[in-house]
Design an enzyme around this catalytic site. Structure first.
Site, PDB file in Angstrom:
ATOM      1  N   TYR A   1       0.842  -1.192   0.000  1.00 21.35           N
ATOM      2  CA  TYR A   1       0.000   0.000   0.000  1.00 21.35           C
ATOM      3  C   TYR A   1       0.878   1.243   0.000  1.00 21.35           C
ATOM      4  CZ  TYR A   1       0.979   0.063   5.048  1.00 21.35           C
ATOM      5  OH  TYR A   1       1.601   0.063   6.269  1.00 21.35           O
ATOM      6  N   CYS A   2       0.302   2.361  -0.454  1.00 21.58           N
ATOM      7  CA  CYS A   2       0.960   3.662  -0.360  1.00 21.58           C
ATOM      8  C   CYS A   2      -0.022   4.619   0.306  1.00 21.58           C
ATOM      9  CB  CYS A   2       1.446   4.160  -1.723  1.00 21.58           C
ATOM     10  SG  CYS A   2       0.167   4.296  -3.000  1.00 21.58           S
ATOM     11  N   TRP A   3      -0.067   5.878  -0.077  1.00 24.64           N
ATOM     12  CA  TRP A   3      -0.943   6.823   0.607  1.00 24.64           C
ATOM     13  C   TRP A   3      -2.400   6.623   0.222  1.00 24.64           C
ATOM     14  CZ3 TRP A   3      -2.348   9.201   4.526  1.00 24.64           C
ATOM     15  CH2 TRP A   3      -3.179  10.317   4.528  1.00 24.64           C
TER      16      TRP A   3
END
Length: 344
Positions: free
Chosen positions: A93-95
């Protein structure tokens, strides 16, 4: 095709301990706040992310994407190698579930590493945290209270080690709660504190009783959520009472003032005006000359103990709430005995 998981599905998989969450944001973002238990394998370093962000703002999106591709391409072998070390299924995941996580999953798939992605990224986790903190906490709280140096934190840590449900507010805040509380520890920001707290509230949601320390609403740089603070204030207080000498020894052991004498002197100067003269001058002299045990005893007697007496007056404390013992170990054993009695 990228396989997307909802945040809840990803968290459930993580609980099985046979699934790994990987945060591909920069180390700085990861340090500020992440899903507890995640690994950090960043697509970009802090400096690289700053460079790309500047390009995006000053030149344009396409130029920023081209530079990002150039940077990421050069580090692909090392990036892939880090993922190959993981021997469980993986979700990244990222932001907001955007370019970084999508790029990571695409590259990993090409290299034969099957990977999922959290839909919406950690942004959805932040929403989950806020929601969790605004919900009532069903278990009853057992609040450990007592004079400064009564070993409350040590007791909580021992309870945690032995597998009992504990919410360690000071540990989550990265602060011990006193004017000297930041010395020798790394403080957390509000966002990280809330993430760590929400994870504990979720983990212990089905417990009948949970231990917590009698902290004030503010702990260093962070604040307790109103609902939990109100519940703590209304919960039974177990008042630990130890001899003053034992409390001095506990503080000396935990804070190690001989290792950071200058920091203790500077911290004392922040409260010097609140201590009556000439006692304040004596404490300052003791700190300057390395007589730390003497300084600690004076601080307990003339500053912290009167504060505690004032703060505890708001609780309806009776003899049954008091745990009067000679050592921290005895206090731990009595807390454990009472806890087991409650669960019968």
């Amino acid at each position: 095709m990228v396989r997307e998981l909802t945040l809840i599905d990803a968290l459930e998989l993580q609980k099985t301990k046979s699934h790994t969450l990987v945060d591909v944001r920069s180390p700085k973002e990861f340090e500020e706040a992440t899903i507890p238990g995640s690994l950090n394998i960043p697509v970009f370093s802090n400096e690289e992310r700053a460079e790309i962000g500047t390009l995006y703002k000053q030149v344009g999106k396409q130029e920023a994407m081209d530079r990002g591709l150039e940077i990421f391409s050069a580090k692909l072998p090392a990036f892939i190698a880090e993922f190959r070390k993981i021997d469980t299924p993986i979700t990244v995941y990222c932001w907001r579930g955007g370019m970084r996580s999508k790029t990571a999953v695409t590259v990993l798939e090409l290299m034969g590493i099957r990977t999922n992605r959290i839909s919406g990224g950690i942004h959805t986790y932040r929403k989950w945290v806020i929601q969790r903190l605004e919900e009532p906490f069903k278990p009853e709280l057992i609040v450990l209270n007592g004079y400064t140096g009564s070993g409350k934190t040590k007791i909580l840590h021992k309870l945690m080690e032995d597998g009992y449900p504990v919410i360690d507010l000071e540990g989550m805040a990265g602060h011990r709660g006193s004017i000297f509380g930041q010395i020798g520890v790394k403080p957390n920001n509000q966002k990280k504190f809330e993430i760590l707290l929400a994870e504990k509230l979720d983990r212990y949601a089905d417990e009948p009783y949970v231990f917590i320390e009698g902290e004030s609403k503010r702990i260093g740089q962070v604040h307790m959520p109103p609902l939990l603070f109100e519940q703590k204030e209304k919960s039974p207080q177990w008042i630990i009472q130890l001899p003053t000498k034992v409390r001095v020894d506990e503080i000396m052991s935990e804070y190690e003032p001989t290792e950071r004498p200058e920091q203790f002197l500077e911290a004392f100067k922040l409260i010097k005006k609140r201590v009556h003269q000439p006692i304040a001058a004596e404490i300052e002299s003791d700190l300057e000359n390395g007589r730390f045990a003497e300084a600690v005893e004076q601080l307990l007697t003339n500053y912290y103990d009167p504060q505690y007496e004032y703060s505890v007056a708001r609780f309806a404390v009776t003899g049954e709430h008091v745990i009067q013992v000679e050592t921290v170990q005895e206090a731990y054993e009595e807390c454990l005995r009472r806890y087991k009695e409650l669960k019968k």
